[in-house]
Design an enzyme around this catalytic site. Sequence first.
Site, PDB file in Angstrom:
ATOM      1  CB  ILE A   1      43.592  26.396  36.723  1.00  0.00           C
ATOM      2  CG1 ILE A   1      42.869  26.675  35.415  1.00  0.00           C
ATOM      3  CG2 ILE A   1      44.992  25.857  36.480  1.00  0.00           C
ATOM      4  CD1 ILE A   1      43.474  27.813  34.609  1.00  0.00           C
TER       5      ILE A   1
ATOM      6  CG  ASN B   1      33.133  19.119  28.567  1.00  0.00           C
ATOM      7  OD1 ASN B   1      32.171  18.450  28.914  1.00  0.00           O
ATOM      8  ND2 ASN B   1      33.810  19.867  29.415  1.00  0.00           N
TER       9      ASN B   1
ATOM     10  CB  VAL C   1      41.919  23.320  26.295  1.00  0.00           C
ATOM     11  CG1 VAL C   1      43.291  22.965  25.733  1.00  0.00           C
ATOM     12  CG2 VAL C   1      42.031  24.473  27.291  1.00  0.00           C
TER      13      VAL C   1
ATOM     14  CG  HIS D   1      40.527  18.135  28.394  1.00  0.00           C
ATOM     15  ND1 HIS D   1      40.390  18.800  27.189  1.00  0.00           N
ATOM     16  CD2 HIS D   1      39.689  18.765  29.259  1.00  0.00           C
ATOM     17  CE1 HIS D   1      39.516  19.777  27.312  1.00  0.00           C
ATOM     18  NE2 HIS D   1      39.072  19.770  28.560  1.00  0.00           N
TER      19      HIS D   1
ATOM     20  CG  HIS E   1      36.760  17.764  32.796  1.00  0.00           C
ATOM     21  ND1 HIS E   1      37.177  18.941  33.371  1.00  0.00           N
ATOM     22  CD2 HIS E   1      36.609  18.014  31.474  1.00  0.00           C
ATOM     23  CE1 HIS E   1      37.264  19.876  32.432  1.00  0.00           C
ATOM     24  NE2 HIS E   1      36.923  19.330  31.269  1.00  0.00           N
TER      25      HIS E   1
END
Length: 114
Positions: free
Chosen positions: A31, A87, A96, A100, A102
């Site tokens: 986002i 990260n 978060v 995940h 990126h």
Amino acid sequence: MSDCLFCKIAAKQIPARIVYEDPDVVAFEDIEPQAPVHLLVVPRKHVATANDLAPEDDALAGKLLRIAAALAKERGVAERGWRATVNVNRDAHQLVFHLHLHVMGGRVFGWPPG
């Protein structure tokens, strides 16, 4: 995990621009993109950070990278180059706490990052 943003996206309880999904992995557009192509590839299984991966997650961890590469090809950034970033914890800017990856491309990146 009931209060995890990415768990909710994976369960389709929160809308997202999903670009890929299978029983193990979901990928969606970031986002706040930092490149023309900026996707997040996440496991459906809740794993807070890469530090929390267990030996039984080896196949899942590899699958995240394979899906990232496939999405880079699909988005047309594989040939010129793309970046995969994970990260881990606050000092690395993990916002978060659900593992995940990126996937970013479509521009020239510098080194070292940030």
